[in-house]
Design an enzyme around this catalytic site. Structure first.
Site, PDB file in Angstrom:
ATOM      1  N   TRP A 112      63.854  -2.279  51.078  1.00  0.00           N
ATOM      2  CA  TRP A 112      62.850  -2.604  52.102  1.00  0.00           C
ATOM      3  C   TRP A 112      63.483  -3.095  53.400  1.00  0.00           C
ATOM      4  O   TRP A 112      62.800  -3.185  54.413  1.00  0.00           O
ATOM      5  CB  TRP A 112      61.909  -3.701  51.574  1.00  0.00           C
ATOM      6  CG  TRP A 112      62.683  -4.855  51.010  1.00  0.00           C
ATOM      7  CD1 TRP A 112      63.015  -5.029  49.691  1.00  0.00           C
ATOM      8  CD2 TRP A 112      63.295  -5.928  51.726  1.00  0.00           C
ATOM      9  NE1 TRP A 112      63.796  -6.152  49.551  1.00  0.00           N
ATOM     10  CE2 TRP A 112      63.983  -6.731  50.783  1.00  0.00           C
ATOM     11  CE3 TRP A 112      63.323  -6.305  53.074  1.00  0.00           C
ATOM     12  CZ2 TRP A 112      64.691  -7.874  51.138  1.00  0.00           C
ATOM     13  CZ3 TRP A 112      64.042  -7.436  53.431  1.00  0.00           C
ATOM     14  CH2 TRP A 112      64.706  -8.214  52.471  1.00  0.00           C
ATOM     15  N   ASN A 113      64.781  -3.450  53.402  1.00  0.00           N
ATOM     16  CA  ASN A 113      65.284  -4.187  54.571  1.00  0.00           C
ATOM     17  C   ASN A 113      65.546  -3.308  55.799  1.00  0.00           C
ATOM     18  O   ASN A 113      65.526  -3.798  56.919  1.00  0.00           O
ATOM     19  CB  ASN A 113      66.499  -5.058  54.210  1.00  0.00           C
ATOM     20  CG  ASN A 113      67.707  -4.269  53.803  1.00  0.00           C
ATOM     21  OD1 ASN A 113      67.599  -3.098  53.437  1.00  0.00           O
ATOM     22  ND2 ASN A 113      68.858  -4.898  53.846  1.00  0.00           N
ATOM     23  N   LYS A 173      61.916   7.629  46.785  1.00  0.00           N
ATOM     24  CA  LYS A 173      61.080   6.524  46.328  1.00  0.00           C
ATOM     25  C   LYS A 173      61.436   5.293  47.168  1.00  0.00           C
ATOM     26  O   LYS A 173      62.466   4.664  46.953  1.00  0.00           O
ATOM     27  CB  LYS A 173      61.334   6.232  44.843  1.00  0.00           C
ATOM     28  CG  LYS A 173      60.256   5.341  44.255  1.00  0.00           C
ATOM     29  CD  LYS A 173      60.748   4.458  43.155  1.00  0.00           C
ATOM     30  CE  LYS A 173      61.563   3.313  43.642  1.00  0.00           C
ATOM     31  NZ  LYS A 173      60.928   2.447  44.628  1.00  0.00           N
ATOM     32  N   PRO A 174      60.598   4.950  48.154  1.00  0.00           N
ATOM     33  CA  PRO A 174      60.899   3.769  48.967  1.00  0.00           C
ATOM     34  C   PRO A 174      60.566   2.498  48.187  1.00  0.00           C
ATOM     35  O   PRO A 174      59.887   2.547  47.164  1.00  0.00           O
ATOM     36  CB  PRO A 174      59.959   3.922  50.167  1.00  0.00           C
ATOM     37  CG  PRO A 174      58.797   4.704  49.641  1.00  0.00           C
ATOM     38  CD  PRO A 174      59.337   5.607  48.556  1.00  0.00           C
ATOM     39  N   ALA A 175      61.038   1.351  48.708  1.00  0.00           N
ATOM     40  CA  ALA A 175      60.727   0.070  48.073  1.00  0.00           C
ATOM     41  C   ALA A 175      59.223  -0.192  48.160  1.00  0.00           C
ATOM     42  O   ALA A 175      58.567   0.217  49.125  1.00  0.00           O
ATOM     43  CB  ALA A 175      61.494  -1.049  48.773  1.00  0.00           C
ATOM     44  N   SER A 180      70.102  -3.521  45.359  1.00  0.00           N
ATOM     45  CA  SER A 180      70.920  -4.590  44.774  1.00  0.00           C
ATOM     46  C   SER A 180      71.931  -4.034  43.775  1.00  0.00           C
ATOM     47  O   SER A 180      71.727  -2.974  43.175  1.00  0.00           O
ATOM     48  CB  SER A 180      70.016  -5.597  44.071  1.00  0.00           C
ATOM     49  OG  SER A 180      69.336  -4.960  43.013  1.00  0.00           O
ATOM     50  N   CYS A 223      72.737  -6.157  54.164  1.00  0.00           N
ATOM     51  CA  CYS A 223      73.809  -6.138  53.174  1.00  0.00           C
ATOM     52  C   CYS A 223      75.168  -6.439  53.806  1.00  0.00           C
ATOM     53  O   CYS A 223      76.100  -6.820  53.112  1.00  0.00           O
ATOM     54  CB  CYS A 223      73.842  -4.783  52.497  1.00  0.00           C
ATOM     55  SG  CYS A 223      73.891  -3.440  53.682  1.00  0.00           S
TER      56      CYS A 223
HETATM   57  P1  NAD Z   1      66.394  -3.827  44.798  1.00  0.00           P
HETATM   58  O1  NAD Z   1      67.591  -3.396  44.058  1.00  0.00           O
HETATM   59  O2  NAD Z   1      65.499  -4.844  44.179  1.00  0.00           O
HETATM   60  O3  NAD Z   1      65.467  -2.575  45.105  1.00  0.00           O
HETATM   61  C1  NAD Z   1      65.982  -1.426  45.732  1.00  0.00           C
HETATM   62  C2  NAD Z   1      65.157  -0.230  45.300  1.00  0.00           C
HETATM   63  O4  NAD Z   1      65.299  -0.050  43.900  1.00  0.00           O
HETATM   64  C3  NAD Z   1      63.659  -0.358  45.567  1.00  0.00           C
HETATM   65  O5  NAD Z   1      63.170   0.888  45.973  1.00  0.00           O
HETATM   66  C4  NAD Z   1      63.115  -0.720  44.206  1.00  0.00           C
HETATM   67  O6  NAD Z   1      61.782  -0.292  44.014  1.00  0.00           O
HETATM   68  C5  NAD Z   1      64.036   0.092  43.301  1.00  0.00           C
HETATM   69  N1  NAD Z   1      64.103  -0.369  41.923  1.00  0.00           N
HETATM   70  C6  NAD Z   1      64.090  -1.635  41.468  1.00  0.00           C
HETATM   71  N2  NAD Z   1      64.180  -1.644  40.117  1.00  0.00           N
HETATM   72  C7  NAD Z   1      64.246  -0.351  39.719  1.00  0.00           C
HETATM   73  C8  NAD Z   1      64.358   0.300  38.458  1.00  0.00           C
HETATM   74  N3  NAD Z   1      64.405  -0.389  37.318  1.00  0.00           N
HETATM   75  N4  NAD Z   1      64.397   1.647  38.426  1.00  0.00           N
HETATM   76  C9  NAD Z   1      64.356   2.360  39.578  1.00  0.00           C
HETATM   77  N5  NAD Z   1      64.249   1.801  40.802  1.00  0.00           N
HETATM   78  C10 NAD Z   1      64.208   0.454  40.873  1.00  0.00           C
HETATM   79  O7  NAD Z   1      66.901  -4.277  46.226  1.00  0.00           O
HETATM   80  P2  NAD Z   1      66.033  -4.762  47.485  1.00  0.00           P
HETATM   81  O8  NAD Z   1      65.625  -6.179  47.244  1.00  0.00           O
HETATM   82  O9  NAD Z   1      64.968  -3.784  47.850  1.00  0.00           O
HETATM   83  O10 NAD Z   1      67.116  -4.679  48.649  1.00  0.00           O
HETATM   84  C11 NAD Z   1      68.031  -5.670  48.882  1.00  0.00           C
HETATM   85  C12 NAD Z   1      69.387  -5.311  48.316  1.00  0.00           C
HETATM   86  O11 NAD Z   1      69.803  -4.071  48.853  1.00  0.00           O
HETATM   87  C13 NAD Z   1      70.447  -6.305  48.689  1.00  0.00           C
HETATM   88  O12 NAD Z   1      71.267  -6.558  47.576  1.00  0.00           O
HETATM   89  C14 NAD Z   1      71.233  -5.589  49.785  1.00  0.00           C
HETATM   90  O13 NAD Z   1      72.553  -6.012  49.927  1.00  0.00           O
HETATM   91  C15 NAD Z   1      71.157  -4.169  49.336  1.00  0.00           C
HETATM   92  N6  NAD Z   1      71.380  -3.261  50.440  1.00  0.00           N
HETATM   93  C16 NAD Z   1      72.555  -2.559  50.475  1.00  0.00           C
HETATM   94  C17 NAD Z   1      72.810  -1.706  51.537  1.00  0.00           C
HETATM   95  C18 NAD Z   1      74.078  -0.925  51.599  1.00  0.00           C
HETATM   96  O14 NAD Z   1      74.130   0.020  52.370  1.00  0.00           O
HETATM   97  N7  NAD Z   1      75.107  -1.241  50.815  1.00  0.00           N
HETATM   98  C19 NAD Z   1      71.868  -1.559  52.568  1.00  0.00           C
HETATM   99  C20 NAD Z   1      70.696  -2.286  52.509  1.00  0.00           C
HETATM  100  C21 NAD Z   1      70.461  -3.131  51.425  1.00  0.00           C
END
Ligand code: NAD
Length: 459
Positions: free
Chosen positions: A133-134, A157-159, A212, A267
């Site tokens: 979502w960020n 699949k977006p957040a 994450s 991130c």
């Molecule tokens: P998150 O991992 O909770 O969610 C990310 C995505 O995964 C969402 O679309 C969510 O719906 C999906 N998801 C969650 N559980 C799932 C499952 N069991 N099966 C399939 N999909 C699932 O992360 P967040 O809170 O949305 O984002 C923040 C995190 O993203 C932070 O850790 C940040 O550092 C990281 N991030 C990394 C980068 C990068 O380029 N390295 C960029 C932006 C954010």
């Protein structure tokens, strides 16, 4: 699909809109469409695909204000940053539209006279993309643009916090003349349930995930079931090293941009600020003044610099990190606590030491912990003493030290006197628990291409 779920505004707590709540059956239907659409999309020339992508980019720029407002309302980013993100997102589309034309092959010198050896690049196939979502626009285009440019089809699949931006991007894709089944968006409140059919289906050839580390590791294991290629852009815990010979005012300006952008929810944002003892007090005083001057408030206002955190879980984590640091001896210089709703005060912590959670975990909030150091080798060791390896920053006027430290840091991205290194044409990604693969630049296209070797024995 008749079920829906609500998207709420973190700044006000009010419901913005209901969006389709996809389930596994919708996922299977989307996969079938993406598979059907793959052969015709792959068969089009890279030049033809580039024209569609450039038209898509044009519509994004036309709708900059609409997309920016959607983004700000669904996840709380200050509107000025949201406008910047729309342009950044469009820049990925522009770059990859052109880069798709350069998916060159090679002719390998043969070991025998009668053979010709060729390596060509072909699209990997239908792709499943999962985004956080960020950065509701840029994380989408950083994946979808190279995939489409390479000739792949994509289901995104977006957040669940930020589906509105993604849905708008999908609508613009179709307006631009893009085939509806080449880029589909599936919004859902059940990410695991919707993802399962993608992992079970061997026709989906690639998983690209940003989010994450915890979820990324789980999806990496799932992707192994059908041996998909993977790109994983995961969490970070960026160190920001300010050496004794640094340009202190410049370093403070850059730490402000890196740390407080998106309320610290990026991130690559500076998560641990190590400052040499000889400049520690000057640096801390300047940083505290700059943080006090930040304008916190309604993210739809043009002059707001820090908005709310995205949700209650995010706010609770930041609050817990600060409480833990204070309980273990850190000093609050500015801020220090939650405000109304989902806001957290921009905060500077001093006297931060090892053993505090804030020096071990990604905080994802507007908190700048300052650690004093005396020895260069020790600070590099401290910077590397983490499972994460996404971005690191260092400040020095000494070119030799700049190179040596940059090379010694176990990170995928290093900013030397630069707090904002990300750009569409450079490689972005991490090592260790921060992920696998690179997005951006020629590396970002490679993630969606397989190498096919053709050996020809001449008659
Ligand atoms: P998150 O991992 O909770 O969610 C990310 C995505 O995964 C969402 O679309 C969510 O719906 C999906 N998801 C969650 N559980 C799932 C499952 N069991 N099966 C399939 N999909 C699932 O992360 P967040 O809170 O949305 O984002 C923040 C995190 O993203 C932070 O850790 C940040 O550092 C990281 N991030 C990394 C980068 C990068 O380029 N390295 C960029 C932006 C954010």
């Amino acid at each position: 699909m008749s079920a829906t779920f609500a998207v709420t505004n973190p700044a006000t707590g009010s419901e913005l809109q209901a969006v389709p709540d996809a389930g596994p059956a919708d996922a299977r239907a989307a996969i079938d469409r993406a598979v059907q659409a793959f052969a015709p999309w792959k068969a089009r020339t890279a030049f033809d695909r580039a024209n569609v992508l450039q038209a898509w980019r044009g519509l994004m720029l036309r709708d900059e204000e609409i997309i920016a407002r959607l983004m700000t309302q669904e996840m709380g980013k200050p509107i000025a940053e949201s406008r910047g993100e729309v342009r950044y997102a469009a820049a990925f589309v522009e770059w990859f539209a052109e880069e798709g034309k350069r998916a060159y092959g090679e002719i390998i010198p043969s070991h025998v006279a009668g053979k010709r050896l060729l390596a060509m690049r072909q699209p990997v196939g239908p792709v499943y993309a999962v985004t956080p979502w960020n950065f509701p626009a840029a994380m989408v285009t950083r994946k979808v643009a190279p995939a489409l440019a390479a000739g792949c089809t994509v289901v995104l699949k977006p957040a669940e916090q930020s589906p509105l931006t993604a849905l708008h991007l999908e609508a613009l894709w179709q307006q631009a003349g893009g085939p509806a089944d080449a880029f589909q968006v599936l919004t859902t409140s059940d990410p695991a349930g919707v993802s399962e059919p993608f992992f079970a289906d061997a026709r989906v050839r690639k998983l690209t995930f940003t989010g994450s580390t915890e979820v990324g590791k789980r999806l990496y294991a799932e992707a192994a079931r059908t041996m998909k290629r993977v790109s994983l852009e995961l969490g970070g815990h960026a160190p920001f090293l300010v050496f004794a010979d640094a340009d202190v005012p410049a370093a403070v300006l850059q730490v402000m941009a890196s740390k407080f952008r998106n309320a610290g929810q990026t991130c690559v944002c500076a998560n641990r600020i190590y400052v040499h003892a000889s400049i520690h007090d000057e640096f801390s005083a300047r940083l505290a003044d700059a943080v006090r001057a930040l304008r916190v408030g309604d993210p739809l206002r043009d002059d707001t610099q820090v908005g709310p955190l995205v949700d209650r879980a995010g706010l609770d984590k930041v609050t817990a990190h600060v409480a833990d640091a204070v309980a273990k001896g850190a000093r609050v210089v500015v801020g220090g606590g939650p405000r109304d709703g989902l806001y957290f005060e921009p905060t500077v912590l001093a006297d931060v030491t090892d053993g505090m959670r804030i020096l071990k975990e990604e905080t994802f909030g507007p908190v700048a912990p300052v650690v004093m150091f005396r020895d260069d080798a020790e600070v590099v060791a401290a910077a590397n003493a983490t499972p994460y390896g996404l971005a690191a920053y260092l400040w020095t006027r000494d070119l030799g030290r700049g190179f040596r430290v940059a090379e010694a840091l176990d990170y995928g991205i290093v900013g030397v006197n630069d707090g904002l290194p990300s750009t569409p044409h450079a490689p972005f990604g991490g090592v260790k628990d921060s992920g696998i693969g690179r997005e951006g630049g020629k590396w970002g296209l490679e993630e969606y291409l397989d190498v096919k070797y053709i050996s020809i024995a001449l008659p």
